[in-house]
Write an enzyme that holds these catalytic residues in place. Structure first.
Site, PDB file in Angstrom:
ATOM      1  N   LYS A 166      -2.265  -1.440  -3.859  1.00  0.00           N
ATOM      2  CA  LYS A 166      -3.136  -0.279  -3.778  1.00  0.00           C
ATOM      3  C   LYS A 166      -2.328   0.995  -3.846  1.00  0.00           C
ATOM      4  O   LYS A 166      -1.324   1.057  -3.135  1.00  0.00           O
ATOM      5  CB  LYS A 166      -3.876  -0.360  -2.436  1.00  0.00           C
ATOM      6  CG  LYS A 166      -4.752   0.794  -2.116  1.00  0.00           C
ATOM      7  CD  LYS A 166      -5.351   0.584  -0.767  1.00  0.00           C
ATOM      8  CE  LYS A 166      -6.124   1.835  -0.425  1.00  0.00           C
ATOM      9  NZ  LYS A 166      -6.420   1.926   0.964  1.00  0.00           N
ATOM     10  N   LYS A 189       0.853  -1.191   0.000  1.00  0.00           N
ATOM     11  CA  LYS A 189       0.000   0.000   0.000  1.00  0.00           C
ATOM     12  C   LYS A 189       0.888   1.240   0.000  1.00  0.00           C
ATOM     13  O   LYS A 189       1.772   1.382   0.845  1.00  0.00           O
ATOM     14  CB  LYS A 189      -0.893  -0.013   1.242  1.00  0.00           C
ATOM     15  CG  LYS A 189      -1.749   1.226   1.376  1.00  0.00           C
ATOM     16  CD  LYS A 189      -2.765   1.079   2.471  1.00  0.00           C
ATOM     17  CE  LYS A 189      -3.564   2.353   2.641  1.00  0.00           C
ATOM     18  NZ  LYS A 189      -4.546   2.236   3.715  1.00  0.00           N
ATOM     19  N   GLU A 199       7.544  -6.518   1.241  1.00  0.00           N
ATOM     20  CA  GLU A 199       6.337  -6.395   2.085  1.00  0.00           C
ATOM     21  C   GLU A 199       5.435  -7.624   1.922  1.00  0.00           C
ATOM     22  O   GLU A 199       4.949  -8.183   2.902  1.00  0.00           O
ATOM     23  CB  GLU A 199       5.522  -5.151   1.681  1.00  0.00           C
ATOM     24  CG  GLU A 199       6.063  -3.828   2.194  1.00  0.00           C
ATOM     25  CD  GLU A 199       5.697  -3.595   3.657  1.00  0.00           C
ATOM     26  OE1 GLU A 199       5.071  -4.458   4.292  1.00  0.00           O
ATOM     27  OE2 GLU A 199       6.060  -2.516   4.168  1.00  0.00           O
ATOM     28  N   SER A 209     -10.373   5.527  -4.457  1.00  0.00           N
ATOM     29  CA  SER A 209     -11.345   6.606  -4.606  1.00  0.00           C
ATOM     30  C   SER A 209     -10.919   7.651  -5.639  1.00  0.00           C
ATOM     31  O   SER A 209     -11.748   8.136  -6.414  1.00  0.00           O
ATOM     32  CB  SER A 209     -11.576   7.261  -3.243  1.00  0.00           C
ATOM     33  OG  SER A 209     -10.350   7.704  -2.680  1.00  0.00           O
ATOM     34  N   TYR A 213     -15.388   0.991  -6.564  1.00  0.00           N
ATOM     35  CA  TYR A 213     -16.656   1.667  -6.268  1.00  0.00           C
ATOM     36  C   TYR A 213     -17.632   1.542  -7.435  1.00  0.00           C
ATOM     37  O   TYR A 213     -18.796   1.885  -7.305  1.00  0.00           O
ATOM     38  CB  TYR A 213     -16.399   3.145  -5.930  1.00  0.00           C
ATOM     39  CG  TYR A 213     -15.479   3.293  -4.740  1.00  0.00           C
ATOM     40  CD1 TYR A 213     -15.972   3.142  -3.448  1.00  0.00           C
ATOM     41  CD2 TYR A 213     -14.115   3.525  -4.898  1.00  0.00           C
ATOM     42  CE1 TYR A 213     -15.132   3.230  -2.345  1.00  0.00           C
ATOM     43  CE2 TYR A 213     -13.259   3.610  -3.813  1.00  0.00           C
ATOM     44  CZ  TYR A 213     -13.774   3.459  -2.538  1.00  0.00           C
ATOM     45  OH  TYR A 213     -12.939   3.532  -1.452  1.00  0.00           O
TER      46      TYR A 213
HETATM   47  C1  PBG Z   1      -7.440   3.479   5.656  1.00  0.00           C
HETATM   48  C2  PBG Z   1      -7.769   3.202   4.260  1.00  0.00           C
HETATM   49  C3  PBG Z   1      -7.601   4.096   3.209  1.00  0.00           C
HETATM   50  C4  PBG Z   1      -8.167   3.500   2.096  1.00  0.00           C
HETATM   51  C5  PBG Z   1      -8.637   2.250   2.467  1.00  0.00           C
HETATM   52  N1  PBG Z   1      -8.362   2.059   3.820  1.00  0.00           N
HETATM   53  C6  PBG Z   1      -7.069   5.476   3.188  1.00  0.00           C
HETATM   54  C7  PBG Z   1      -5.732   5.786   3.700  1.00  0.00           C
HETATM   55  O1  PBG Z   1      -4.863   4.916   3.858  1.00  0.00           O
HETATM   56  O2  PBG Z   1      -5.526   6.960   3.975  1.00  0.00           O
HETATM   57  C8  PBG Z   1      -8.233   4.177   0.751  1.00  0.00           C
HETATM   58  C9  PBG Z   1      -9.257   3.711  -0.182  1.00  0.00           C
HETATM   59  C10 PBG Z   1      -9.586   4.661  -1.276  1.00  0.00           C
HETATM   60  O3  PBG Z   1      -8.969   5.719  -1.488  1.00  0.00           O
HETATM   61  O4  PBG Z   1     -10.537   4.336  -1.984  1.00  0.00           O
HETATM   62  N2  PBG Z   1      -6.561   2.741   6.331  1.00  0.00           N
END
Ligand code: PBG
Length: 323
Positions: A245, A190, A230, A271, A310
Protein backbone atom coordinates in the site's frame (compact mmCIF):
# COMPACT_ATOMS: atom_id res chain seq x y z
CA UNK A 1 3.63 -9.96 -32.98
CA UNK A 2 0.44 -8.45 -34.34
CA UNK A 3 -1.24 -11.72 -35.39
CA UNK A 4 -2.64 -12.33 -31.89
CA UNK A 5 -3.83 -8.76 -31.68
CA UNK A 6 -5.92 -8.82 -34.83
CA UNK A 7 -9.28 -9.78 -33.31
CA UNK A 8 -10.96 -9.32 -29.98
CA UNK A 9 -11.41 -13.11 -29.53
CA UNK A 10 -7.76 -13.65 -30.19
CA UNK A 11 -6.63 -10.98 -27.77
CA UNK A 12 -8.88 -12.62 -25.20
CA UNK A 13 -7.53 -16.06 -26.00
CA UNK A 14 -3.95 -15.11 -25.08
CA UNK A 15 -4.87 -12.93 -22.11
CA UNK A 16 -2.52 -13.57 -19.18
CA UNK A 17 -4.34 -11.62 -16.48
CA UNK A 18 -8.03 -11.28 -15.75
CA UNK A 19 -10.10 -9.21 -13.39
CA UNK A 20 -13.21 -10.61 -11.74
CA UNK A 21 -15.48 -9.55 -8.90
CA UNK A 22 -13.67 -12.07 -6.67
CA UNK A 23 -10.59 -9.83 -6.87
CA UNK A 24 -12.34 -6.88 -5.27
CA UNK A 25 -12.45 -5.75 -1.66
CA UNK A 26 -14.65 -2.73 -1.03
CA UNK A 27 -13.54 -0.26 1.68
CA UNK A 28 -16.55 1.37 3.37
CA UNK A 29 -16.63 4.31 5.75
CA UNK A 30 -19.36 4.14 8.36
CA UNK A 31 -20.73 7.02 10.42
CA UNK A 32 -22.79 6.99 13.60
CA UNK A 33 -25.88 8.74 12.26
CA UNK A 34 -28.89 7.67 10.19
CA UNK A 35 -28.04 9.60 7.02
CA UNK A 36 -25.11 9.00 4.70
CA UNK A 37 -22.98 11.97 3.73
CA UNK A 38 -20.62 12.66 0.82
CA UNK A 39 -16.85 13.06 1.20
CA UNK A 40 -15.65 16.04 -0.78
CA UNK A 41 -12.17 14.72 -1.57
CA UNK A 42 -13.61 11.33 -2.62
CA UNK A 43 -16.42 12.20 -5.04
CA UNK A 44 -18.86 9.31 -5.31
CA UNK A 45 -17.85 7.79 -1.96
CA UNK A 46 -20.07 8.27 1.08
CA UNK A 47 -19.72 7.98 4.79
CA UNK A 48 -22.42 5.35 5.10
CA UNK A 49 -25.11 6.08 7.69
CA UNK A 50 -27.18 3.45 9.46
CA UNK A 51 -30.13 3.94 7.06
CA UNK A 52 -27.97 2.77 4.16
CA UNK A 53 -25.70 0.21 5.82
CA UNK A 54 -27.54 -3.01 5.03
CA UNK A 55 -28.46 -1.82 1.51
CA UNK A 56 -24.80 -1.17 0.82
CA UNK A 57 -23.72 -4.59 2.04
CA UNK A 58 -26.54 -6.14 0.03
CA UNK A 59 -25.14 -4.41 -3.06
CA UNK A 60 -21.70 -5.91 -2.37
CA UNK A 61 -23.23 -9.39 -1.99
CA UNK A 62 -25.22 -9.01 -5.19
CA UNK A 63 -22.05 -8.08 -7.07
CA UNK A 64 -20.23 -11.10 -5.58
CA UNK A 65 -17.61 -8.91 -3.94
CA UNK A 66 -16.06 -11.36 -1.45
CA UNK A 67 -15.28 -8.95 1.38
CA UNK A 68 -15.69 -5.41 2.63
CA UNK A 69 -13.23 -3.44 4.78
CA UNK A 70 -15.01 -1.20 7.25
CA UNK A 71 -13.58 2.05 8.61
CA UNK A 72 -15.29 4.04 11.34
CA UNK A 73 -15.74 7.80 11.35
CA UNK A 74 -15.41 8.44 15.06
CA UNK A 75 -16.97 11.49 16.66
CA UNK A 76 -14.29 13.91 17.85
CA UNK A 77 -15.76 13.85 21.35
CA UNK A 78 -14.75 10.16 21.61
CA UNK A 79 -11.13 10.71 20.57
CA UNK A 80 -8.56 10.75 23.37
CA UNK A 81 -4.76 10.67 23.86
CA UNK A 82 -4.95 6.98 24.75
CA UNK A 83 -7.47 6.08 21.99
CA UNK A 84 -9.37 3.87 24.41
CA UNK A 85 -12.53 3.95 22.30
CA UNK A 86 -10.69 1.48 20.04
CA UNK A 87 -11.19 -1.22 22.69
CA UNK A 88 -14.84 -0.44 23.50
CA UNK A 89 -16.93 -3.50 22.56
CA UNK A 90 -19.81 -1.15 21.75
CA UNK A 91 -17.91 1.26 19.56
CA UNK A 92 -19.20 2.09 16.09
CA UNK A 93 -17.15 -0.55 14.30
CA UNK A 94 -18.22 -3.37 16.64
CA UNK A 95 -21.88 -2.37 16.43
CA UNK A 96 -21.61 -2.21 12.65
CA UNK A 97 -19.98 -5.64 12.42
CA UNK A 98 -22.67 -7.18 14.64
CA UNK A 99 -25.44 -5.62 12.59
CA UNK A 100 -24.02 -6.81 9.28
CA UNK A 101 -23.33 -10.31 10.58
CA UNK A 102 -26.88 -10.60 11.93
CA UNK A 103 -28.30 -10.09 8.44
CA UNK A 104 -25.64 -11.57 6.20
CA UNK A 105 -23.82 -14.26 8.23
CA UNK A 106 -21.05 -15.75 6.15
CA UNK A 107 -22.31 -14.45 2.83
CA UNK A 108 -19.58 -11.80 2.84
CA UNK A 109 -16.26 -11.38 4.65
CA UNK A 110 -15.77 -8.49 7.06
CA UNK A 111 -12.36 -6.90 7.46
CA UNK A 112 -11.58 -4.48 10.30
CA UNK A 113 -8.56 -2.21 10.49
CA UNK A 114 -6.43 -2.54 13.60
CA UNK A 115 -4.81 0.84 14.31
CA UNK A 116 -5.54 3.72 16.63
CA UNK A 117 -5.83 6.63 14.21
CA UNK A 118 -9.65 6.79 14.09
CA UNK A 119 -9.66 7.07 17.88
CA UNK A 120 -6.60 9.11 18.90
CA UNK A 121 -6.82 12.84 19.53
CA UNK A 122 -3.43 13.21 17.76
CA UNK A 123 -4.45 11.16 14.70
CA UNK A 124 -1.48 8.79 15.02
CA UNK A 125 -1.84 5.02 14.64
CA UNK A 126 -0.06 4.42 17.93
CA UNK A 127 0.18 5.87 21.41
CA UNK A 128 2.32 8.97 21.64
CA UNK A 129 4.46 10.26 24.50
CA UNK A 130 6.58 13.40 24.15
CA UNK A 131 6.11 13.25 20.41
CA UNK A 132 7.38 9.64 20.19
CA UNK A 133 5.13 6.81 18.97
CA UNK A 134 5.40 4.00 21.52
CA UNK A 135 5.73 0.54 20.01
CA UNK A 136 5.04 -2.06 22.69
CA UNK A 137 2.49 -0.02 24.64
CA UNK A 138 0.59 0.43 21.38
CA UNK A 139 0.62 -3.29 20.65
CA UNK A 140 -1.06 -4.02 23.98
CA UNK A 141 -4.02 -1.84 22.92
CA UNK A 142 -4.04 -3.23 19.38
CA UNK A 143 -4.47 -6.73 20.83
CA UNK A 144 -7.50 -5.54 22.80
CA UNK A 145 -8.86 -3.82 19.71
CA UNK A 146 -8.47 -6.99 17.63
CA UNK A 147 -10.24 -9.02 20.32
CA UNK A 148 -13.30 -6.75 20.54
CA UNK A 149 -13.56 -6.77 16.74
CA UNK A 150 -13.28 -10.56 16.64
CA UNK A 151 -15.81 -10.89 19.46
CA UNK A 152 -18.19 -8.71 17.43
CA UNK A 153 -17.91 -11.15 14.53
CA UNK A 154 -15.36 -9.78 12.09
CA UNK A 155 -13.62 -12.40 9.94
CA UNK A 156 -10.30 -10.75 9.22
CA UNK A 157 -8.36 -8.25 11.31
CA UNK A 158 -6.06 -6.05 9.29
CA UNK A 159 -3.34 -4.36 11.33
CA UNK A 160 -2.48 -1.17 9.46
CA UNK A 161 -0.43 0.49 12.18
CA UNK A 162 3.10 -0.66 11.22
CA UNK A 163 4.31 -1.21 14.78
CA UNK A 164 7.05 -3.85 15.04
CA UNK A 165 6.06 -7.27 16.32
CA UNK A 166 2.31 -6.69 16.40
CA UNK A 167 1.29 -9.62 14.19
CA UNK A 168 2.70 -12.25 16.56
CA UNK A 169 1.15 -10.63 19.60
CA UNK A 170 -2.23 -10.16 17.96
CA UNK A 171 -2.17 -13.81 16.82
CA UNK A 172 -1.44 -14.98 20.38
CA UNK A 173 -4.09 -12.70 21.85
CA UNK A 174 -6.73 -13.92 19.39
CA UNK A 175 -5.84 -17.56 19.97
CA UNK A 176 -5.98 -17.08 23.75
CA UNK A 177 -9.53 -15.84 23.37
CA UNK A 178 -10.61 -18.78 21.22
CA UNK A 179 -10.42 -16.85 17.95
CA UNK A 180 -8.15 -19.33 16.15
CA UNK A 181 -10.07 -19.01 12.91
CA UNK A 182 -9.89 -15.23 12.60
CA UNK A 183 -7.51 -14.34 9.78
CA UNK A 184 -4.84 -11.67 9.93
CA UNK A 185 -4.33 -9.63 6.78
CA UNK A 186 -1.26 -7.59 7.52
CA UNK A 187 -0.65 -4.19 6.02
CA UNK A 188 2.93 -5.42 5.84
CA UNK A 189 4.50 -3.08 3.31
CA UNK A 190 2.79 0.18 4.04
CA UNK A 191 4.51 3.38 3.02
CA UNK A 192 4.48 6.83 4.60
CA UNK A 193 2.59 8.12 1.60
CA UNK A 194 0.99 11.42 0.74
CA UNK A 195 -1.65 9.52 -1.22
CA UNK A 196 -3.66 8.86 1.98
CA UNK A 197 -4.90 12.46 2.23
CA UNK A 198 -8.55 11.91 1.24
CA UNK A 199 -8.84 8.87 3.57
CA UNK A 200 -7.79 11.06 6.48
CA UNK A 201 -10.48 13.56 5.46
CA UNK A 202 -12.99 10.73 5.22
CA UNK A 203 -12.39 9.36 8.73
CA UNK A 204 -11.77 12.83 10.13
CA UNK A 205 -8.21 12.18 11.32
CA UNK A 206 -6.59 14.82 9.09
CA UNK A 207 -7.42 17.63 11.53
CA UNK A 208 -6.16 15.59 14.47
CA UNK A 209 -2.89 14.74 12.74
CA UNK A 210 -2.33 18.37 11.74
CA UNK A 211 1.24 18.80 10.54
CA UNK A 212 2.26 15.46 12.07
CA UNK A 213 3.39 12.58 9.90
CA UNK A 214 3.84 8.81 10.23
CA UNK A 215 7.41 8.53 9.01
CA UNK A 216 8.78 6.91 12.17
CA UNK A 217 6.68 3.79 11.59
CA UNK A 218 5.48 3.66 7.98
CA UNK A 219 8.14 2.87 5.36
CA UNK A 220 10.04 5.45 3.39
CA UNK A 221 9.05 5.55 -0.30
CA UNK A 222 12.69 4.95 -1.21
CA UNK A 223 12.74 1.44 0.27
CA UNK A 224 12.25 -1.86 -1.51
CA UNK A 225 14.39 -4.52 0.26
CA UNK A 226 12.91 -3.28 3.50
CA UNK A 227 9.45 -4.18 2.25
CA UNK A 228 10.55 -7.79 1.82
CA UNK A 229 11.98 -7.77 5.32
CA UNK A 230 8.66 -6.44 6.71
CA UNK A 231 6.67 -9.11 4.86
CA UNK A 232 9.04 -11.90 5.97
CA UNK A 233 8.66 -10.89 9.62
CA UNK A 234 4.87 -10.66 9.43
CA UNK A 235 4.62 -14.08 7.81
CA UNK A 236 6.89 -15.61 10.45
CA UNK A 237 4.71 -14.04 13.13
CA UNK A 238 1.61 -15.62 11.64
CA UNK A 239 0.06 -13.30 9.05
CA UNK A 240 -2.31 -15.19 6.72
CA UNK A 241 -2.00 -12.64 3.96
CA UNK A 242 -0.07 -9.46 3.32
CA UNK A 243 -0.77 -6.14 1.70
CA UNK A 244 1.19 -3.56 -0.24
CA UNK A 245 0.00 0.00 0.00
CA UNK A 246 -0.39 2.37 -1.87
CA UNK A 247 -0.94 0.58 -5.16
CA UNK A 248 0.00 2.08 -8.48
CA UNK A 249 3.15 3.93 -7.38
CA UNK A 250 4.33 0.69 -5.70
CA UNK A 251 3.74 -1.96 -8.38
CA UNK A 252 7.41 -2.93 -8.17
CA UNK A 253 6.98 -3.76 -4.50
CA UNK A 254 3.85 -5.77 -5.19
CA UNK A 255 5.65 -7.80 -7.82
CA UNK A 256 8.67 -8.48 -5.62
CA UNK A 257 6.53 -9.50 -2.65
CA UNK A 258 4.42 -11.90 -4.69
CA UNK A 259 7.41 -13.41 -6.47
CA UNK A 260 9.42 -13.81 -3.31
CA UNK A 261 6.83 -15.21 -0.90
CA UNK A 262 4.05 -16.65 -3.06
CA UNK A 263 1.43 -16.05 -0.39
CA UNK A 264 -1.96 -14.31 -0.72
CA UNK A 265 -0.94 -10.76 -1.54
CA UNK A 266 -3.30 -7.80 -1.58
CA UNK A 267 -2.84 -4.29 -2.83
CA UNK A 268 -4.66 -1.16 -1.74
CA UNK A 269 -5.57 1.34 -4.44
CA UNK A 270 -5.66 4.13 -1.90
CA UNK A 271 -7.82 7.20 -1.58
CA UNK A 272 -5.39 9.51 -3.39
CA UNK A 273 -5.29 7.16 -6.37
CA UNK A 274 -9.09 7.10 -6.46
CA UNK A 275 -9.18 10.90 -6.18
CA UNK A 276 -6.72 11.39 -9.06
CA UNK A 277 -8.56 9.09 -11.44
CA UNK A 278 -11.95 10.50 -10.48
CA UNK A 279 -10.87 14.12 -10.80
CA UNK A 280 -9.31 13.58 -14.22
CA UNK A 281 -12.43 11.75 -15.36
CA UNK A 282 -14.67 14.54 -14.04
CA UNK A 283 -12.65 17.04 -16.04
CA UNK A 284 -13.08 14.90 -19.11
CA UNK A 285 -9.30 14.37 -19.32
CA UNK A 286 -9.43 10.60 -18.87
CA UNK A 287 -12.05 8.03 -19.72
CA UNK A 288 -13.08 6.73 -16.33
CA UNK A 289 -14.13 3.19 -17.07
CA UNK A 290 -11.19 2.24 -19.24
CA UNK A 291 -8.56 3.88 -17.04
CA UNK A 292 -9.95 2.36 -13.85
CA UNK A 293 -10.13 -1.10 -15.44
CA UNK A 294 -6.58 -0.70 -16.73
CA UNK A 295 -5.32 0.33 -13.29
CA UNK A 296 -6.89 -2.77 -11.71
CA UNK A 297 -5.64 -5.14 -14.40
CA UNK A 298 -2.16 -3.74 -13.79
CA UNK A 299 -2.40 -4.90 -10.17
CA UNK A 300 -3.38 -8.38 -11.31
CA UNK A 301 -0.51 -8.47 -13.80
CA UNK A 302 1.93 -7.45 -11.06
CA UNK A 303 0.72 -10.36 -8.94
CA UNK A 304 -2.12 -9.16 -6.71
CA UNK A 305 -4.58 -11.78 -5.47
CA UNK A 306 -7.03 -9.07 -4.49
CA UNK A 307 -7.44 -5.32 -4.62
CA UNK A 308 -8.92 -2.94 -2.09
CA UNK A 309 -10.52 -0.22 -4.16
CA UNK A 310 -13.16 2.46 -3.70
CA UNK A 311 -14.22 1.69 -7.26
CA UNK A 312 -15.27 -1.85 -6.23
CA UNK A 313 -19.04 -1.44 -6.63
CA UNK A 314 -18.78 0.47 -9.89
CA UNK A 315 -16.33 -2.09 -11.25
CA UNK A 316 -18.60 -4.89 -10.07
CA UNK A 317 -21.38 -3.35 -12.17
CA UNK A 318 -19.11 -3.01 -15.20
CA UNK A 319 -17.98 -6.62 -14.89
CA UNK A 320 -21.60 -7.76 -14.72
CA UNK A 321 -22.54 -5.78 -17.80
CA UNK A 322 -19.68 -7.50 -19.70
CA UNK A 323 -21.07 -11.00 -19.08
C1 PBG B 1 -4.98 3.99 9.00
C2 PBG B 1 -5.19 3.71 7.58
C3 PBG B 1 -4.89 4.59 6.55
C4 PBG B 1 -5.38 4.01 5.39
C5 PBG B 1 -5.93 2.79 5.72
N1 PBG B 1 -5.79 2.59 7.09
C6 PBG B 1 -4.31 5.95 6.57
C7 PBG B 1 -3.01 6.21 7.20
O1 PBG B 1 -2.19 5.31 7.43
O2 PBG B 1 -2.78 7.38 7.49
C8 PBG B 1 -5.30 4.68 4.04
C9 PBG B 1 -6.25 4.25 3.02
C10 PBG B 1 -6.45 5.21 1.90
O3 PBG B 1 -5.77 6.24 1.74
O4 PBG B 1 -7.34 4.91 1.11
N2 PBG B 1 -4.19 3.22 9.75
Amino acid sequence: MRRHRTHEWSRRMVQESNLSASDLIWPLFVIDQPKSEPISSLPGVNRVGSNDLLKTVEQACRLKIPAIAIFPVTDNSLKTEDALEATNPDNLICRTVREIKKSFGNEIGLICDVALDPYSSHGQDGLMRNGVILNDETIAILCQQAIVQADAGCDIVAPSDMMDGRIGEIRDALDDQGHQSIQIMSYAAKYASSFYGPFRDAVGSAGNLGTGDKKTYQQSPSQTDEALHEVALDLLEGADSVMVKPGMPYLDILQRVKETFKVPTFVYQVSGEYAMLTAAAEKGWLDKRSTVMESLLAFKRAGADGILTYFAAEVGDWLKSQD
